[in-house]
Scaffold this active site. Sequence first.
Site, PDB file in Angstrom:
ATOM      1  N   SER A 156       0.854  -1.177   0.000  1.00 36.63           N
ATOM      2  CA  SER A 156       0.000   0.000   0.000  1.00 36.63           C
ATOM      3  C   SER A 156       0.893   1.231   0.000  1.00 36.63           C
ATOM      4  O   SER A 156       2.067   1.162   0.379  1.00 36.63           O
ATOM      5  CB  SER A 156      -0.875  -0.010   1.257  1.00 36.63           C
ATOM      6  OG  SER A 156      -1.447   1.257   1.500  1.00 36.63           O
ATOM      7  N   TYR A 169      -1.707  -0.928  10.762  1.00 36.59           N
ATOM      8  CA  TYR A 169      -1.775  -1.142   9.317  1.00 36.59           C
ATOM      9  C   TYR A 169      -0.529  -0.570   8.645  1.00 36.59           C
ATOM     10  O   TYR A 169       0.101  -1.214   7.804  1.00 36.59           O
ATOM     11  CB  TYR A 169      -3.031  -0.482   8.755  1.00 36.59           C
ATOM     12  CG  TYR A 169      -3.189  -0.665   7.259  1.00 36.59           C
ATOM     13  CD1 TYR A 169      -3.692  -1.846   6.741  1.00 36.59           C
ATOM     14  CD2 TYR A 169      -2.825   0.347   6.369  1.00 36.59           C
ATOM     15  CE1 TYR A 169      -3.841  -2.024   5.372  1.00 36.59           C
ATOM     16  CE2 TYR A 169      -2.964   0.175   4.999  1.00 36.59           C
ATOM     17  CZ  TYR A 169      -3.463  -1.006   4.510  1.00 36.59           C
ATOM     18  OH  TYR A 169      -3.591  -1.190   3.158  1.00 36.59           O
TER      19      TYR A 169
END
Length: 322
Positions: A156, A169
């Site tokens: 990501s 995350y």
Amino acid sequence: MAMNVQGKTALITGAGSGINFTFAKVLLSRGCNVVIADLTLRPESEELVREYSGEGVKAVFVKTDVADWGELEQAFEVTIEEFGGVDIVVPGAGIYEPPWSNFWSPPGSAESKDDVKNSRYAIMDINLTHPIRLTQLAIAHFLERKKSGTVVHVSSIAGQTPFFPTPLYVASKHAMNGFVRSLGNLEKPPAHIPKIRVNCVAPARILTPLWTDHPEKLKMVGKAGNWTTPEAVAQVMLDLVEKEEYVGGSIVEVGKNVRLISTFNDAGPQGHGNGLTSIEGYDRDTWESMEKQMGETNGNGISNGNGSNNGNGTNGRNGNGV
């Protein structure tokens, strides 16, 4: 070490929906068998499995909890039984810091399912430990068969930037980038060892069911025009397998632009038009969560079980495609 996907077999975790489902469709359309390893299938992925259940190219579903190493091994075993081996492995399953495994909802709080006695965070098991373990299994398989293979990871843009509301995350994606880069030399082995390519796609905000099925999250992450499609990411994932330039260790960012991320001195997603601006309320929700914890802890940082979130959660707030 480019690989033509036609006639090959791929094992993809998390392909019941989203980016990984879209990549599975692309591979099947190009003559590559696919094993979908996920907890469940959405209607569109059920239809895909039905469509490719006959002769020729096939899609097979294996119910898999990616946090369970035994079930990861079982997914490999089923793939080998069905197709004789694996050529492409995609540890794509991931979660975006849901309330039940969230830094701001500590183990022991009402919302958290992370058991203090187990000494682990589910989000790290899913986002980091599972892709590491699946990569080990893939490498062992390729070496045992003395054949080349490819592992495509899903990171990501959060792997390049900090984000206060979702530190676990962010940590998992930073770690994933370092892991992928560290395995780059597998594509340059001694002559008697097969070449293994390990690389990675790093999406920005992707329009997937993670968002479209949750209007409350969709409202918080900005205008629809800022989204990237799963199809755009799936195309780059295909390129990571089939194109020579995406050698082992490559991390390719996909958003407004597609670019190869430099290991050092990279300008980051913001510098290339792929960054996300903070949406009003992100930080406020986190501070409110901390204020609530101040009245609910026993002084040792352990919650008394009344929860630590304001009801909006911190799940799914910057839309990084997983």
